[in-house]
Design a protein around this motif. Structure first.
Motif, PDB file in Angstrom:
ATOM      1  N   SER A 167     -24.582 -46.946  -2.737  1.00 30.43           N
ATOM      2  CA  SER A 167     -24.942 -45.527  -2.718  1.00 30.43           C
ATOM      3  C   SER A 167     -24.484 -44.897  -4.021  1.00 30.43           C
ATOM      4  O   SER A 167     -23.595 -45.416  -4.704  1.00 30.43           O
ATOM      5  CB  SER A 167     -24.299 -44.811  -1.529  1.00 30.43           C
ATOM      6  N   PHE A 168     -25.089 -43.758  -4.345  1.00 27.81           N
ATOM      7  CA  PHE A 168     -24.817 -43.114  -5.625  1.00 27.81           C
ATOM      8  C   PHE A 168     -24.431 -41.663  -5.391  1.00 27.81           C
ATOM      9  O   PHE A 168     -25.040 -40.966  -4.576  1.00 27.81           O
ATOM     10  CB  PHE A 168     -26.048 -43.185  -6.538  1.00 27.81           C
ATOM     11  N   GLU A 169     -23.426 -41.211  -6.098  1.00 25.80           N
ATOM     12  CA  GLU A 169     -22.986 -39.813  -6.040  1.00 25.80           C
ATOM     13  C   GLU A 169     -22.843 -39.308  -7.470  1.00 25.80           C
ATOM     14  O   GLU A 169     -22.051 -39.836  -8.251  1.00 25.80           O
ATOM     15  CB  GLU A 169     -21.649 -39.682  -5.311  1.00 25.80           C
ATOM     16  N   ARG A 170     -23.619 -38.296  -7.809  1.00 24.05           N
ATOM     17  CA  ARG A 170     -23.554 -37.737  -9.158  1.00 24.05           C
ATOM     18  C   ARG A 170     -22.374 -36.772  -9.271  1.00 24.05           C
ATOM     19  O   ARG A 170     -22.211 -35.878  -8.442  1.00 24.05           O
ATOM     20  CB  ARG A 170     -24.853 -37.000  -9.498  1.00 24.05           C
ATOM     21  N   VAL A 171     -21.573 -36.952 -10.293  1.00 25.45           N
ATOM     22  CA  VAL A 171     -20.447 -36.064 -10.571  1.00 25.45           C
ATOM     23  C   VAL A 171     -20.472 -35.703 -12.047  1.00 25.45           C
ATOM     24  O   VAL A 171     -20.998 -36.449 -12.880  1.00 25.45           O
ATOM     25  CB  VAL A 171     -19.087 -36.715 -10.211  1.00 25.45           C
ATOM     26  N   SER A 172     -19.921 -34.555 -12.363  1.00 22.21           N
ATOM     27  CA  SER A 172     -19.848 -34.124 -13.758  1.00 22.21           C
ATOM     28  C   SER A 172     -18.771 -34.912 -14.497  1.00 22.21           C
ATOM     29  O   SER A 172     -17.905 -35.545 -13.887  1.00 22.21           O
ATOM     30  CB  SER A 172     -19.540 -32.625 -13.836  1.00 22.21           C
ATOM     31  N   ARG A 173     -18.822 -34.850 -15.811  1.00 19.11           N
ATOM     32  CA  ARG A 173     -17.820 -35.539 -16.622  1.00 19.11           C
ATOM     33  C   ARG A 173     -16.434 -34.957 -16.361  1.00 19.11           C
ATOM     34  O   ARG A 173     -15.449 -35.691 -16.275  1.00 19.11           O
ATOM     35  CB  ARG A 173     -18.181 -35.418 -18.104  1.00 19.11           C
ATOM     36  N   ALA A 174     -16.360 -33.633 -16.229  1.00 21.97           N
ATOM     37  CA  ALA A 174     -15.065 -32.999 -15.972  1.00 21.97           C
ATOM     38  C   ALA A 174     -14.498 -33.435 -14.629  1.00 21.97           C
ATOM     39  O   ALA A 174     -13.296 -33.695 -14.493  1.00 21.97           O
ATOM     40  CB  ALA A 174     -15.204 -31.483 -16.035  1.00 21.97           C
ATOM     41  N   ALA A 175     -15.383 -33.542 -13.615  1.00 23.07           N
ATOM     42  CA  ALA A 175     -14.908 -33.961 -12.304  1.00 23.07           C
ATOM     43  C   ALA A 175     -14.460 -35.424 -12.316  1.00 23.07           C
ATOM     44  O   ALA A 175     -13.465 -35.791 -11.679  1.00 23.07           O
ATOM     45  CB  ALA A 175     -16.006 -33.749 -11.262  1.00 23.07           C
ATOM     46  N   ALA A 176     -15.173 -36.273 -13.051  1.00 21.88           N
ATOM     47  CA  ALA A 176     -14.807 -37.689 -13.106  1.00 21.88           C
ATOM     48  C   ALA A 176     -13.451 -37.885 -13.778  1.00 21.88           C
ATOM     49  O   ALA A 176     -12.665 -38.737 -13.371  1.00 21.88           O
ATOM     50  CB  ALA A 176     -15.876 -38.480 -13.854  1.00 21.88           C
TER      51      ALA A 176
END
Length: 228
Positions: free
Chosen positions: A114-123
């Motif tokens: 599964s895939f979950e998109r996150v922002s660079r700041a959140a990662a």
């Protein structure tokens, strides 16, 4: 500088370990084993020797791999290939093949992901909105009653204020700049003053004032100047 680009298909043999560099950047390391198989002369397939690769990833790839990849999972890694040489505690020199990973993904031939998109700041853990406490506060604001003029997205819109209507414009609304500053309509003045624009002018009877009498165009200007 010439670099060797490779794509490695294999299984993760160590859990990814996230680390922080001295400058504060994030990197993650783990090892991957790959065993190719080939068709033999008798038509059967046989496994060849197993190769091990040290994988290192930086920045968002490192942060996302640390929480997404686990030991035993099949992965596909694309990056730059290099050879590192090091000496152990006993003074023995060793070499290791390393892949600086630019892309890491699961090999879907062997399972699902599964895939979950996150922002660079959140990662990288720099996004305050990703904190659980902040999320609860935002959810409470969304469920609370919104003030007038604020929609569900937090955008502010103009709200009509109840009250008496504005007074009507004086004079026709013809679009002229002074249309709303004209004097209110009333009874027209009676008598000769209504037709004579100079009736109230005390200098109207003096020579040179009022409507000039047509005469000689060559001498009118000079006579008017003498009268003034």
């Amino acid at each position: 500088m010439n670099e060797i680009k490779v794509t490695v298909h294999g299984n993760v043999v160590t859990d990814p370990t996230p680390r922080a560099a001295r400058n504060g950047s994030v990197y993650t390391t783990f090892r991957v084993a790959t065993t190719p198989y080939r068709r033999t002369a008798d038509g059967s397939y046989a496994d060849l020797g197993t190769s091990f690769y040290s994988v290192i990833a930086f920045d968002t790839v490192a942060a996302n791999a640390a929480v997404s990849v686990r030991k035993g999972q099949p992965v596909i890694i694309e990056g730059n290939l290099s050879t590192k040489t090091y000496t152990d505690r006993d003074g023995v020199s060793h070499s290791s093949v390393e892949v600086e990973a630019h892309h890491i993904g699961h090999d879907l031939r062997w399972g699902r992901a599964s895939f979950e998109r996150v922002s660079r700041a959140a990662a990288l853990g720099a996004d305050r909105t990703a904190d659980e406490e902040v999320r609860r506060s935002v959810a409470a604001l969304v469920t609370a009653a919104r003030p007038a003029g604020v929609d569900e997205n937090g955008e502010i819109h103009d709200v009509a204020v109840p009250g008496p209507p504005p007074p009507a414009l004086v004079g026709p609304a013809s679009g002229y700049p002074d249309a709303d500053r004209r004097a209110p309509a009333g009874p027209a003045p009676a008598g000769p003053a209504a037709d004579d624009p100079d009736a109230d002018d005390p200098d109207a009877d003096r020579p040179g004032f009022g409507d000039p009498t047509p005469g000689d165009p060559e001498t009118d200007d000079y006579e008017l100047a003498d009268a003034v």
